[in-house]
Design an enzyme around this catalytic site. Structure first.
Site, mmCIF file in Angstrom:
data_model
loop_
_atom_site.group_PDB
_atom_site.id
_atom_site.type_symbol
_atom_site.label_atom_id
_atom_site.label_comp_id
_atom_site.label_asym_id
_atom_site.label_seq_id
_atom_site.Cartn_x
_atom_site.Cartn_y
_atom_site.Cartn_z
ATOM 1 N N GLN A 181 -37.294 -1.920 49.611
ATOM 2 C CA GLN A 181 -38.454 -1.080 49.314
ATOM 3 C C GLN A 181 -39.337 -0.959 50.554
ATOM 4 O OE1 GLN A 181 -40.966 -2.895 46.318
ATOM 5 N NE2 GLN A 181 -41.590 -0.922 45.509
ATOM 6 N N HIS A 822 -50.266 -36.180 6.613
ATOM 7 C CA HIS A 822 -49.262 -37.072 6.029
ATOM 8 C C HIS A 822 -49.101 -38.364 6.818
ATOM 9 C CE1 HIS A 822 -45.134 -38.620 5.932
ATOM 10 N NE2 HIS A 822 -45.295 -38.516 4.639
#
Length: 863
Positions: A181, A822
């Site tokens: 690029q 729990h």
């Protein structure tokens, strides 16, 4: 063989040819975003190089050895060996000709950037950012070809090998394209996130910028300027201008890092207009790709360019279904973490909970919902995790107070997070003048009536409530065994969850509420009278009528039976069969209908029995439980005596009655879930039958694929295999996610931990009194795990499938949970110190490291 394509000829469908970076640049160029011109050397060129140099076998063998070993040293050794092969390789002539010709089309031999673009890169589920290499300021065909070869080699860096191994991507599944690029002579550059990567907010854009090329920002060499802007208007919300000492610049030989000129070091890289312009470009890119993007930008001559775009994969997924804009700002709490589950639910599990929520809204709250509604408006899923809308609750003062007090009992940090959110932006969640939804009149009448009866007759009411729900569940199980055909199975799967909460709540909530009410009222009074918050904790030990405790003791008794017989644990042993007949509906992540039960796969039970066989009689939990019960009764008598002595006989009489009700009723806390999970197991069996029918019809490959379908998928015609496979792959990806938010807003802002700190300690919620020092063992999954007696169990969260490990634990540390989660309840019953809601505990504590767990102050101190 096609070797070259220019950006304008590429799109998302070209990922196998152009790699992630190349395909995305093509998409941006085609949609009109400002992308510098360039081309991609396609993956067939990489394959041609590998074939021409005979590298395929050697590369696969070296990479395979590293993946099998998994150590950093193995990945480094494999990388060195593979890259040496690439360095010695010769460029195929046709590839060299194609690259030279394409580079020549730039016209003037400009400087270019040569970037790696892997096929396993810039994907929605994994960005692979920074795993391969980029070369800047490359001039001339020969230099470009040399950079291309180095890019190919960088597919096999140690970090790329390790990253792909973690993502489950094999060495044979990857190839590399190369982007060439035109290099922008950037005066400034940086990165742009179209969603705030720190908070997760989708309505904000975050921008970093520094002088020179973007390499210094991306590589972390420089502290950049930082802006946060409004994603809709581009208005700057925050600006942090750094002292920018370094910058990356072009040179004749490539690039180098230099000092920033003094006059620019304190000067902002962008002004308000520049920030707004970048926000606009980012918004366009995100809209095109359909997801938040991480972009790299450069500025030259007053013009902005985008040189890369990839999905932001670090964001926690959006809420599904999306919150409509007209609903305004909403806050959601994690229902997964309130159950001690950090993993996602299967698609069938999600569908089931939508039915549960809709049924609760109609039957418990009396809400009139539109006919045919498939999903609860109060329930959302993100990353497969379940979240509940608490916006109306925090808007109204009375329910806000309840929520802020109640949520820490289930998950410690959740309440402080909500409180901090309200303090930070009170205008975002103002009272709307409407009362939040309240229970239906029938619900109120039933609960209050049965609660008052329970206060008068606690033991009889407990037995009556348990018998009532047991009979209902057994009737459902019989019905499940008789269901036939897809249509009937679907009706069962949609109808039964709708009644789940009302069935359990009407029978057991009044009984439990009476016990818990006594507990909290008495706890507050004892603190008021004597200034001791933990005075009641000993009374809560070894509570009777707890099905989870009874399950664990039954498993221990079974291990003693096996030991006496000299038998090894086996699925066909009569004792194991009897245990599974009573408790086989349980399992890991058991609230998810898609998860196997112990009756499906008893491996976990057998492994636990094997561990128990190594324990001596001194570890007998029945003896410990009986001792705990005696100590609890002694503690209760001591409290009554102290109240009589200091507060009078009348108050002592009342306190004795409250303590009796606490011991008689609080232990059934686990029963609602116990029977809910039995119901879920019945639903699972019906779904499994549907899966078998769909396999027989050739619409699924295996019966358990049914759990990776939504109930709505059953109405589809034809083959369901692709849907199940895609859902299973997404589920498997989410299972690997390391952390999940406790609170999410409709804007995507995610909160993981409460705003607390303590020097030298990890801070959580004290859940079970006592102080213990011992070696830690970090366990992420209880299946197959072994815990030596006295080790500190460090876990992300626990459900009943974990509790057999508690018999060996000296203390418990959990990342999630609160006083009434729990794990906290069971830890108190077993008398082991526990701290829960410790964010990051499994990452910060190492197996074998000694830690001090203070169950009274909520601190975990690595020693």
């Amino acid at each position: 063989m096609e070797l070259i394509r220019w950006f304008a000829d590429l799109g998302g469908a070209d990922l196998p040819l152009a790699g992630g970076k190349g395909a995305n640049l093509g998409e941006m160029a085609r949609t009109g975003l400002p992308v510098p011109p360039g081309f991609v050397l396609l993956t067939p060129a990489y394959q041609a190089f590998v074939d021409a140099n005979g590298l395929q076998v050697a590369v696969a063998e070296a990479a395979g050895r590293a993946v099998a070993d998994g150590s950093a040293q193995a990945f480094e050794a494999a990388s060195d060996a593979i890259r040496a092969l690439f360095d010695r390789g010769a460029m195929p002539p046709d590839v060299a000709v194609a690259v030279t010709a394409a580079y020549g089309q730039f016209g003037d031999g400009p400087a270019v950037a040569v970037r790696s673009s892997a096929t396993a890169e810039d994907l929605p589920g994994a960005s692979f950012a920074g795993q391969q290499e980029t070369y800047l300021n490359i001039h001339g065909p020969a230099a470009v070809l040399a950079a291309v070869q180095r890019c190919w080699s960088s597919l096999w860096t140690a970090r790329a090998l390790a990253y792909r191994a973690r993502q489950g991507i094999g060495p044979e599944a990857v190839a590399l394209a190369v982007v060439v690029q035109r290099l922008i002579p950037a005066e400034a550059a940086g990165v742009l996130f179209t969603a705030n990567p720190v908070t997760g907010r989708r309505d904000q854009v975050a921008i970093d910028g520094a002088w020179g090329l973007g390499e210094a920002v991306v590589s972390g060499q420089v502290t950049p300027d930082h802006w946060v802007a409004d994603g809709a208007t581009g208005r700057t919300l925050e600006a942090h201008i750094a002292s920018k000492a370094l910058m990356t610049v072009r040179t004749d030989l490539g690039t180098e890092t230099r000092e920033v000129p003094p006059e620019l070091q304190e000067r902002p890289v962008l002004d308000a207009a520049g920030v707004a312009a970048l926000v606009d470009l980012g918004r366009r890119a995100a809209a095109h790709f359909g997801s938040p993007q991480d972009l790299e930008w450069a500025q030259a001559g007053g013009t902005f360019y985008l040189v890369q775009s990839r999905p932001i994969t670090s964001l926690f997924p959006d809420l599904e279904p999306p919150v409509p804009s007209e609903a305004g700002y909403r806050a959601f709490i994690s229902l997964n973490l309130m159950q001690g589950i950090v993993e996602p639910l299967t698609p069938a599990g999600r569908a089931m909970f939508h039915k549960v929520a809709l049924g609760a809204a109609i039957k418990l709250l009396g809400i009139k919902l539109p006919p045919g509604l498939k999903q609860s408006p109060a329930l959302r899923f993100a990353g497969g995790r379940m979240y509940g809308d608490v916006t109306n609750g925090v808007r109204y003062p009375l329910t806000r107070k309840f929520l802020l007090a109640a949520t820490p009992m289930i998950d410690g940090p959740m309440g402080p997070i909500l409180a901090a959110l309200l303090d930070r932006e009170p205008e975002r969640l103002p009272p709307d003048g409407k009362r939040p939804v309240h229970p239906a009149a029938k619900t109120i009448a039933v609960v209050i009536g049965r609660a008052l009866t329970t206060l008068a007759f606690p033991e009889a009411s407990r037995e009556r409530g348990l018998a009532r729900v047991k009979a209902q569940v057994e009737a459902l199980e019989r019905r499940a065994g008789a269901v036939q055909g897809l249509a009937e199975r679907l009706r069962f799967a949609e109808e039964v969850p709708s009644n789940l909460l009302s069935m359990v709540m009407f029978s057991l909530l009044p009984v439990l509420a009476s016990g818990m009410g006594n507990r909290y009222i008495l706890e507050a009074k004892l603190k008021q009278w004597f200034g001791e918050a933990a005075l009641l904790q000993k009374v809560l030990r070894a509570l009777p009528h707890n099905p989870t405790t009874e399950m664990d003791l039954a498993l221990w008794r079974l291990s003693r039976q096996l030991k006496a017989e000299g038998a090894e644990p086996a699925a066909d042993h009569p004792g194991v069969q009897a245990f599974l007949a009573k408790y086989g509906h349980r399992g890991v992540r058991e609230i998810d209908v898609g998860m196997p039960r112990w009756s499906d796969d008893p491996t976990h039970v057998l492994t636990t029995l094997s561990t128990y066989l190594t324990h001596g009689e001194q570890d007998d939990p029945e003896v410990q439980f009986r001792r705990g019960a005696v100590e609890a009764e002694e503690a209760a008598r001591a409290i009554v005596a102290r109240v009589r002595r200091e507060k009078g006989s009348l108050r002592a009489f009342i306190v004795r009655g409250m303590l009796r009700r606490i011991r008689a009723l609080v232990g059934i806390r686990e029963y609602p879930k116990f029977y809910a999970v039995r119901t879920i197991a019945a639903i699972r069996s019906v779904l499994g039958g549907a899966g078998a029918e769909l396999v027989a019809a050739g619409r699924l490959d295996q019966a358990d694929d049914i759990y990776f379908l939504d109930f709505a998928d059953w109405d589809r015609e034809g083959d369901l295999r692709a849907i199940a496979a895609a859902n299973r792959a997404e589920y498997d990806r989410e299972v690997g996610r390391k952390s999940t938010p406790r609170v999410i807003t409709s804007e995507g802002e995610a909160f993981y931990a409460a705003p607390v700190s303590a020097e030298g300690a990890l801070v959580g919620t004290p859940a079970s009194a006592g102080v213990y020092e011992g070696p830690a063992r970090v366990i992420m999954d209880p299946r197959g795990a072994k815990l030596e007696p006295g080790e500190v169990l460090v876990a992300p969260g626990t459900d009943p499938a974990w509790t057999p490990l508690f018999l060996s634990a000296g203390a418990l540390v959990m990342e999630v949970g609160g006083m009434m989660s729990h794990g906290s309840v069971v830890a108190r019953e077993y008398g082991i110190p526990a701290v829960v809601g410790v964010a990051g505990a499994t990452a910060q504590i190492k197996t074998g490291q000694r830690v001090r767990v203070d169950g009274e102050t909520g601190r975990v101190i690595p020693l």
